[in-house]
Design a protein around this motif. Structure first.
Motif, short mmCIF file in Angstrom:
data_model
loop_
_atom_site.label_atom_id
_atom_site.label_comp_id
_atom_site.label_asym_id
_atom_site.label_seq_id
_atom_site.Cartn_x
_atom_site.Cartn_y
_atom_site.Cartn_z
N ASP A 65 0.83 -1.21 0.00
CA ASP A 65 0.00 0.00 0.00
C ASP A 65 0.86 1.26 0.00
O ASP A 65 0.51 2.26 -0.63
N ARG A 66 1.97 1.20 0.72
CA ARG A 66 2.85 2.38 0.76
C ARG A 66 3.49 2.64 -0.61
O ARG A 66 3.64 3.79 -1.03
N ILE A 67 3.85 1.58 -1.31
CA ILE A 67 4.46 1.73 -2.62
C ILE A 67 3.48 2.39 -3.60
O ILE A 67 3.84 3.34 -4.30
N ILE A 68 2.25 1.88 -3.66
CA ILE A 68 1.30 2.45 -4.63
C ILE A 68 0.88 3.85 -4.19
O ILE A 68 0.63 4.73 -5.03
N VAL A 97 6.04 -4.68 -5.95
CA VAL A 97 5.76 -3.92 -7.18
C VAL A 97 5.15 -4.85 -8.23
O VAL A 97 4.17 -4.50 -8.90
N ARG A 98 5.71 -6.05 -8.34
CA ARG A 98 5.17 -7.01 -9.30
C ARG A 98 3.73 -7.39 -8.92
O ARG A 98 2.87 -7.52 -9.80
N GLU A 99 3.46 -7.58 -7.65
CA GLU A 99 2.10 -7.90 -7.21
C GLU A 99 1.13 -6.77 -7.58
O GLU A 99 0.00 -7.03 -8.01
N LEU A 100 1.56 -5.54 -7.40
CA LEU A 100 0.71 -4.40 -7.75
C LEU A 100 0.37 -4.41 -9.23
O LEU A 100 -0.75 -4.08 -9.63
N ILE A 108 2.35 -0.14 -13.96
CA ILE A 108 3.68 0.29 -13.54
C ILE A 108 4.68 -0.26 -14.54
O ILE A 108 4.80 -1.47 -14.72
N VAL A 109 5.40 0.63 -15.21
CA VAL A 109 6.37 0.23 -16.23
C VAL A 109 7.77 0.41 -15.66
O VAL A 109 8.07 1.44 -15.06
#
Length: 313
Positions: A65-68, A97-100, A108-109
């Motif tokens: 959640d913090r990453i997104i 990141v991959r899970e997101l 996310i690229v």
């Protein structure tokens, strides 16, 4: 089991970290290496706690959640992986990141995909110099979550295992998702991460006549980095092999509208899923050139009608 970071009040963590580092002066003067390393472990943990605490718990409680949350604050901006590591507060931040991307549908690229897209002219973000993007850099392209992504990624995983060429894997995946927006990351994954994937997508459009559109090649309202196979049909052979730069210029010149009936993508609906194509005024089979002067923009319905009338004559 890896230690989870603990979100606390940032100022108290800062003071505690300073205290630990100040006391480390004594350890530096000692001779035992392991004693020095063990003395730094609490400081390392505190630093992770401090990074994860920069985003209040009520806004984002987990590393994912913090990453997104962080990426959403800075969309279409190059974010270094180290930044995501800090706010995540965990060592496995890249997996999150991959899970997101795969499970939760966030576009996310990473830097590698961005460079491969840019080679084919499919990464037109004026504020980003793609040549300076590193492999561990990330860009959130679209701020809207795609909730069908998990289903598509499962299909992508199935297709990538098949004994097919990169081009045919991509085509099969696109035909499975006709009319749906597909990310460059999905296509790269289907192609087993081979760098040629972006070139193969272009070939499907310009050499094999599949109506694959992007923001720069027929559908300007698409987000950057998205690909859509708008219809499960190939264009006639005489209307293929039009270079993308020429096709793009013709579409822009004609205002992305059919020059016969005026149809444009704002009129798109599931019962009338048209798309725009470039039509040779003088047929390519009769020596008509792939030039701007000899091409006009038509929707596929009008395009088919014109060719049908020519065949009758």
């Amino acid at each position: 089991m890896a230690r989870r970071s603990k979100q606390q009040e940032p100022e108290s963590l800062r003071k505690e970290l300073i205290k630990l580092l100040t006391n480390f002066e004594y350890e530096l003067q000692q001779g035992d290496l392991r004693s020095k390393v063990l003395s730094l472990v609490p400081a390392h943990d505190l630093l992770r706690d401090l990074g994860s605490s920069l985003i209040p718990k009520e806004h984002a409680s987990s590393a994912r959640d913090r990453i997104i949350h962080y990426l959403q604050k800075y969309p279409r901006t190059v974010i270094d992986g180290n930044e995501l590591m800090v706010v995540a507060g965990i060592g496995e931040w890249a997996r999150r990141v991959r899970e997101l991307r795969v499970q939760f549908g966030w576009t996310i690229v990473n830097g590698v995909t961005a460079k491969e897209m840019d080679k084919e002219g499919e990464f037109p973000l004026d504020n980003i110099d793609v040549s300076k993007i590193g492999p561990d850099d990330y860009v959130l392209i679209n701020e809207e979550q795609d909730r069908d992504a998990a289903f598509r990624w499962n299909k992508a995983n199935e297709i990538r295992r098949k004994n097919l060429s990169v081009l045919n894997k991509i085509l099969e995946y696109m035909r499975f998702n006709v009319g749906k927006q597909i990310t460059g990351e999905e296509l790269r994954y289907v192609a087993n991460n081979k760098s040629e994937w972006a070139r193969r997508v272009r070939e499907l459009r310009t050499e094999y006549g599949w109506p694959v559109v992007t923001k720069t090649t027929g559908m300007p309202d698409l987000p950057v980095g998205m690909y859509v196979l708008v219809e499960d049909r190939q264009a006639p052979e005489h209307d293929r092999v039009i270079p993308d730069p020429v096709r793009r210029t013709v579409l822009q010149r004609d205002g992305y509208k059919c020059q016969e009936c005026g149809w444009h993508h704002e009129k798109w609906n599931p019962s009338d899923p048209r798309h725009l194509e470039a039509h040779h005024v003088k047929q390519h089979a009769e020596g008509g050139a792939n030039t701007e002067e000899n091409l006009i923009t038509l929707c596929n319905i009008c395009h088919d009608n014109i060719h049908r009338r020519r065949v009758k004559r």
